[in-house]
Write an enzyme that holds these catalytic residues in place. Sequence first.
Site, PDB file in Angstrom:
ATOM      1  N   HIS A  47     -14.045 -28.166  29.170  1.00  0.00           N
ATOM      2  CA  HIS A  47     -13.310 -28.621  27.995  1.00  0.00           C
ATOM      3  C   HIS A  47     -13.793 -27.934  26.726  1.00  0.00           C
ATOM      4  O   HIS A  47     -12.989 -27.575  25.864  1.00  0.00           O
ATOM      5  CB  HIS A  47     -13.450 -30.135  27.839  1.00  0.00           C
ATOM      6  CG  HIS A  47     -12.717 -30.682  26.652  1.00  0.00           C
ATOM      7  ND1 HIS A  47     -11.368 -30.972  26.684  1.00  0.00           N
ATOM      8  CD2 HIS A  47     -13.136 -30.968  25.396  1.00  0.00           C
ATOM      9  CE1 HIS A  47     -10.990 -31.424  25.501  1.00  0.00           C
ATOM     10  NE2 HIS A  47     -12.039 -31.429  24.701  1.00  0.00           N
ATOM     11  N   HIS A  93      -5.326 -34.985  26.573  1.00  0.00           N
ATOM     12  CA  HIS A  93      -6.211 -36.113  26.881  1.00  0.00           C
ATOM     13  C   HIS A  93      -5.803 -36.675  28.235  1.00  0.00           C
ATOM     14  O   HIS A  93      -5.571 -37.873  28.394  1.00  0.00           O
ATOM     15  CB  HIS A  93      -6.143 -37.180  25.777  1.00  0.00           C
ATOM     16  CG  HIS A  93      -7.470 -37.447  25.146  1.00  0.00           C
ATOM     17  ND1 HIS A  93      -7.921 -38.692  24.826  1.00  0.00           N
ATOM     18  CD2 HIS A  93      -8.481 -36.605  24.788  1.00  0.00           C
ATOM     19  CE1 HIS A  93      -9.127 -38.624  24.280  1.00  0.00           C
ATOM     20  NE2 HIS A  93      -9.491 -37.361  24.254  1.00  0.00           N
TER      21      HIS A  93
END
Length: 743
Positions: A47, A93
């Site tokens: 990420h 997300h």
Amino acid sequence: MSAAPEDASVHRALGLSDEEYQQIHNLLGRHPNHLELAMYSVMWSEHCSYKSSKVHLKRLPTEAPWVLVGPGENAGVIDVGDGIAVAIRIESHNHPSAIEPYQGAATGVGGILRDIFTMGARPIAVMDPLRFGPLDDPRSRWIAEGVISGVSGYGNSVGVPTVGGEIVFDETYKGNPLVNVLAMGVLPSERLVLGQASGTGNLAILLGAATGRDGIGGVSVLASAGFDENSEDTDKRPSVQVGDPFEEKRLLEACLELLEEGLVSGIQDLGGAGITCATSETASRGGAGMDVDVSAIHSREEGMEPFELMTSESQERMLAIVEPQHLERVLQISAQWEITASVIGRVTGNGQLRVLDGFEGEVLAELPASTLHDDAPEYNRPMSPPGDLAARRLSDASQGPVNCVEDLLALVCDPSWVYSQYDHQLFLNTVVGPGNDGTLLRLRHPSTGEETGRGLALSTDGNHRWCYVDPRQGTQMVVAEAVMNIACVGADPLAVVNCLNFGNPEHPEVMWQLSEAVDGMSEACIAFNAPVVGGNVSLYNETNSVDIAPTPVIGVLGMHPNLTEPPPGIGLPADSLLLVLGQEPGSDVSMGGSRWAWEVGGCKDGVLPEFNLHEAVRTASFVADSVQKQKLKAVHDIGEGGLAVALAEMAISSGIGAKLNNCDNHISMFNESGGRVLVAVENGDLDDFLETAVAKGVAAKVIGQTGGLSLEFGPTVEISLDDLIAASQNELPEALGQGTVSA
């Protein structure tokens, strides 16, 4: 300094490979201690570091004279003239939303808004491309309800309109939803501030909410592993952050006031990896170092360990770099907006990030700031196309049981129940909102509020079916559709952002998909002269080791140069001619990748229809120009579901039907040839319109006439508007929002 761990294999539990641990050892010249290892583990996650995708992302076009800030900062920034800049960003997300749908989506909105006001821009719009498992799956419905509520609850409360997006239900996302969020904001060009720390002795001030144990590891851990439905991931639930939109609103206003008064020399939001990320990135970007006092971090839980304070992803927090003489005024403004401000760091000139227990206390960690991201691993992972790709491409996707009336009724779905949950008229800027092709907002000067007479257009698009069949051409077609959507509201493209949602990068087929998609995006963005100014890569989207279909989501920002009248919209006028603009498919056009093939014919293979990218560029430019000059009575992009679904949506919107010439077969009705637009023009304007199209090199074909209370695709296919409306409007309200869905 704290001693190194006796058991060095702890790095495996933190998601670091043995090779990565050795790389850390080489960078430091010693073994890292537990705190340092935790900091590397979050910063070197997929990420935060993009370690599996960086080598491919470098091939994207990122520069243009109007690009002020490109990839690598919190948001891309575009110069749109008149002393105005526009900031835009898209993020994912996905994994948090699979575990805690409401908070996962809510904190996704909160994080993307901070990316925008970090640049000095006031956020004015949010879009939410969402993808879930099938509607007949109870858990998928539970996730969808929670995500939609989270987007609504946070966006509406913080006061930023949600002006558009997408919603898709498909088996490929069962257990692994995609929750992508785009935000856009405006700022005076001179207020632009970057996330850099410079000036030895300057202070690092933590603004906003107290740090807690929610979000420790957060997206940086969740985005580096797939899901196992059997475990239900209950052990990961504490990693999901908890949002507070009212704290975010106060933080937003305080930060904009600090920036307006010139009190901040650098600023960074605290997203993935929390304080570790914010301190190391600001220091490294500024060529500086930083001392961080963990005892000064305001927290809401007793006894938090240093690694918890440094890696927590608690929401509504910012890090501001401030000269000491401005400290008092910064504290005054923070108190005025009722947000907490703590001096947690000092900028140094040695390039080291030191974590201390008190500025004069014990050194808990010490490492070169740049090593946390600049020196993160960069993998050129093995990639190869699926072994059965050649066989898959021989499939004929046009076969299957055919009932054109029933098939169309099954493919129409009105998403208005979803966007009815969102406030899309905040600020009263919205000229074209949800339910149309692209969103169009009035461009006002951010300092004076005066209208400029121009409009900002936004669209988000993705198509996993196209990209599963052919990720390269499929991504080209997705970019073209996003641009075509803003063309339908009269805008020309300025910039692209992307959210690349893919499966496990350790699978060679997934890396092949990603590489092909990047090349397709690059080719399309060059053709449309729309540089990529930012994006996000979300990997490990898999459930029970099954990868999702490749889903690159494209966000496009465009400009309407002279917004004197609203665009025509998708509603059909009475007694007008219908034309298709763009590449004309042949009689043997492929149905590969179409909704009809996947959902009716049961075939996910085949090949995509032929697609001429440069013809799509000409068509988009012609459509935008025609809208600007008010030459069209209605306009709608032909995308998923083909001509039939596009026309049905136009008829449902207006309550007016149409009669077409010889389109009464499933291939004509449902093929998804890219780069096409359906328009309505007045009978008397036809000759001039066709003449202009020819001059612009754009194919234009009259296919029928509007009017009546049904859609006639030819002598054998007729559907009443009442049946279309009933089929389109009932599905989502009946499936969602009833309060009866359980996990």
